[in-house]
Scaffold this active site. Structure first.
Site, PDB file in Angstrom:
ATOM      1  N   TYR A 230      11.225   8.881   1.125  1.00 53.66           N
ATOM      2  CA  TYR A 230      11.150   7.837   0.096  1.00 53.66           C
ATOM      3  C   TYR A 230      11.788   8.237  -1.235  1.00 53.66           C
ATOM      4  CZ  TYR A 230       7.884   5.756   3.394  1.00 53.66           C
ATOM      5  OH  TYR A 230       7.325   5.210   4.521  1.00 53.66           O
TER       6      TYR A 230
ATOM      7  N   ALA B 125       3.249  -0.688   4.801  1.00 58.17           N
ATOM      8  CA  ALA B 125       2.800  -0.744   6.199  1.00 58.17           C
ATOM      9  C   ALA B 125       2.315  -2.131   6.608  1.00 58.17           C
ATOM     10  CB  ALA B 125       1.698   0.288   6.424  1.00 58.17           C
TER      11      ALA B 125
ATOM     12  N   PRO C  62       0.791  -1.220   0.000  1.00 54.78           N
ATOM     13  CA  PRO C  62       0.000   0.000   0.000  1.00 54.78           C
ATOM     14  C   PRO C  62       0.825   1.273   0.000  1.00 54.78           C
ATOM     15  CG  PRO C  62      -0.066  -1.070   2.140  1.00 54.78           C
ATOM     16  CD  PRO C  62       0.571  -2.031   1.203  1.00 54.78           C
ATOM     17  N   ASN C  63       0.326   2.244  -0.732  1.00 56.45           N
ATOM     18  CA  ASN C  63       0.864   3.604  -0.814  1.00 56.45           C
ATOM     19  C   ASN C  63       2.153   3.718  -1.620  1.00 56.45           C
ATOM     20  OD1 ASN C  63      -1.188   4.907   0.813  1.00 56.45           O
ATOM     21  ND2 ASN C  63      -0.330   3.746   2.520  1.00 56.45           N
TER      22      ASN C  63
ATOM     23  N   HIS D 160      12.698  -2.566   1.843  1.00 56.12           N
ATOM     24  CA  HIS D 160      12.143  -1.257   2.214  1.00 56.12           C
ATOM     25  C   HIS D 160      13.032  -0.170   1.652  1.00 56.12           C
ATOM     26  CE1 HIS D 160       9.430  -3.269   4.947  1.00 56.12           C
ATOM     27  NE2 HIS D 160      10.478  -3.970   5.370  1.00 56.12           N
ATOM     28  N   LEU D 161      12.412   0.874   1.149  1.00 55.46           N
ATOM     29  CA  LEU D 161      13.184   2.024   0.672  1.00 55.46           C
ATOM     30  C   LEU D 161      13.893   2.721   1.825  1.00 55.46           C
ATOM     31  CD1 LEU D 161      10.212   3.166  -1.448  1.00 55.46           C
ATOM     32  CD2 LEU D 161      12.459   2.943  -2.489  1.00 55.46           C
ATOM     33  N   SER D 162      13.150   2.937   2.904  1.00 52.80           N
ATOM     34  CA  SER D 162      13.692   3.678   4.043  1.00 52.80           C
ATOM     35  C   SER D 162      14.323   2.713   5.037  1.00 52.80           C
ATOM     36  CB  SER D 162      12.563   4.464   4.727  1.00 52.80           C
ATOM     37  OG  SER D 162      11.596   3.568   5.258  1.00 52.80           O
TER      38      SER D 162
ATOM     39  N   ARG E  97      13.461   4.796  12.174  1.00 54.82           N
ATOM     40  CA  ARG E  97      12.190   5.537  12.167  1.00 54.82           C
ATOM     41  C   ARG E  97      11.375   5.182  13.424  1.00 54.82           C
ATOM     42  NH1 ARG E  97       9.415   4.944   6.555  1.00 54.82           N
ATOM     43  NH2 ARG E  97       8.216   6.703   7.426  1.00 54.82           N
TER      44      ARG E  97
ATOM     45  N   ASN F 235       8.168  -5.483  -0.997  1.00 54.18           N
ATOM     46  CA  ASN F 235       8.082  -4.293  -0.160  1.00 54.18           C
ATOM     47  C   ASN F 235       6.618  -4.210   0.247  1.00 54.18           C
ATOM     48  OD1 ASN F 235       7.957  -1.889   1.140  1.00 54.18           O
ATOM     49  ND2 ASN F 235       9.045  -0.702  -0.423  1.00 54.18           N
TER      50      ASN F 235
ATOM     51  N   ASP G 275       1.591 -15.667   6.733  1.00 51.89           N
ATOM     52  CA  ASP G 275       1.085 -17.026   6.481  1.00 51.89           C
ATOM     53  C   ASP G 275       1.214 -17.387   5.003  1.00 51.89           C
ATOM     54  OD1 ASP G 275       0.481 -17.363   9.139  1.00 51.89           O
ATOM     55  OD2 ASP G 275      -1.675 -17.051   8.924  1.00 51.89           O
TER      56      ASP G 275
ATOM     57  N   GLU H 157      12.831  -9.393   1.726  1.00 45.77           N
ATOM     58  CA  GLU H 157      12.014  -8.292   2.260  1.00 45.77           C
ATOM     59  C   GLU H 157      12.753  -6.985   1.965  1.00 45.77           C
ATOM     60  OE1 GLU H 157      11.243  -8.525   6.496  1.00 45.77           O
ATOM     61  OE2 GLU H 157      10.652  -6.408   6.571  1.00 45.77           O
TER      62      GLU H 157
ATOM     63  N   ARG I  21       4.946  11.095  -2.297  1.00 46.67           N
ATOM     64  CA  ARG I  21       4.777  10.706  -0.909  1.00 46.67           C
ATOM     65  C   ARG I  21       6.068  10.940  -0.117  1.00 46.67           C
ATOM     66  NH1 ARG I  21       4.645   4.501   1.220  1.00 46.67           N
ATOM     67  NH2 ARG I  21       4.114   5.016   3.363  1.00 46.67           N
TER      68      ARG I  21
HETATM   69  C1  DQA Z   1       8.316   1.105   3.598  1.00 42.71           C
HETATM   70  C2  DQA Z   1       8.443   1.318   5.116  1.00 42.71           C
HETATM   71  C3  DQA Z   1       7.101   1.099   5.797  1.00 42.71           C
HETATM   72  O1  DQA Z   1       7.243   1.318   7.195  1.00 42.71           O
HETATM   73  C4  DQA Z   1       6.068   2.076   5.264  1.00 42.71           C
HETATM   74  O2  DQA Z   1       4.813   1.846   5.860  1.00 42.71           O
HETATM   75  C5  DQA Z   1       5.977   2.040   3.781  1.00 42.71           C
HETATM   76  C6  DQA Z   1       7.209   1.959   3.009  1.00 42.71           C
HETATM   77  C7  DQA Z   1       9.614   1.471   2.861  1.00 42.71           C
HETATM   78  O3  DQA Z   1       9.747   1.097   1.705  1.00 42.71           O
HETATM   79  O4  DQA Z   1      10.480   2.156   3.432  1.00 42.71           O
HETATM   80  O5  DQA Z   1       4.907   2.164   3.211  1.00 42.71           O
HETATM   81  O6  DQA Z   1       8.052  -0.263   3.348  1.00 42.71           O
END
Ligand code: DQA
Length: 148
Positions: free
Chosen positions: A26, A80, A13-14, A103-105, A110, A77, A90, A101, A21
């Protein structure tokens, strides 16, 4: 000729809002720009890439289920949902291919609620804090794991 390894790269999501964003966190690249670079990198590595994004947890679960026995590597990725979703955990548990796994950040630098990941226990490895370049590194990692 052997077929190219099938890699599924899922965005939660997002992540469709990248570019607009929170650019300080990001970056300014859009997801479409990152996707384009991922396809070029996959071609260079000899990987067949399926790149997808959804804002819906159940859709992500279904895509992971469908990857079972089809995909040779999965990169996710989960946005949230990383911090909330037992359903994704699962579904990922079903797979027996490498899982990265992503993540950009740097989620560990954080808020505390981002320090816990439901999916890390089933991930082969975790990449975070390297922005869009992390997507290329995740593909490098999958390639290496499949070659070894
Ligand atoms: C994220 C980190 C998550 O905590 C956040 O909710 C995201 C992006 C990242 O790519 O840094 O939506 O997965």
């Amino acid at each position: 000729m052997a077929t190219e390894p099938q890699i599924l790269l899922l965005n939660g999501p997002n992540l469709n809002m990248l570019g607009q964003r929170e650019p300080a966190i990001y970056g300014t690249d859009t997801l479409a720009e990152i996707e384009q670079r991922c396809h070029a990198h996959a071609d260079a590595l000899g990987l067949a890439l399926n790149f997808k994004q959804s804002n819906h947890e159940g859709e992500l679960v279904t895509w992971i289920q469908d990857a079972n026995g089809v995909c040779d590597g999965l990169i996710i990725n989960a946005g949230a949902y990383t911090h909330t979703s037992i359903a994704l955990l699962d579904a990922l548990t079903l797979l027996d291919c490498p899982i990265i796994e992503l993540h950009l950040s740097n989620v560990f630098a954080r808020e505390k609620f981002r320090h816990h990941s439901y999916i890390s226990p089933v991930a082969t490895g975790v990449i975070c804090g390297l922005g869009g370049h992390g997507y290329m590194l995740a593909m490098d990692a999958v390639k290496r794991l499949l070659d070894d």
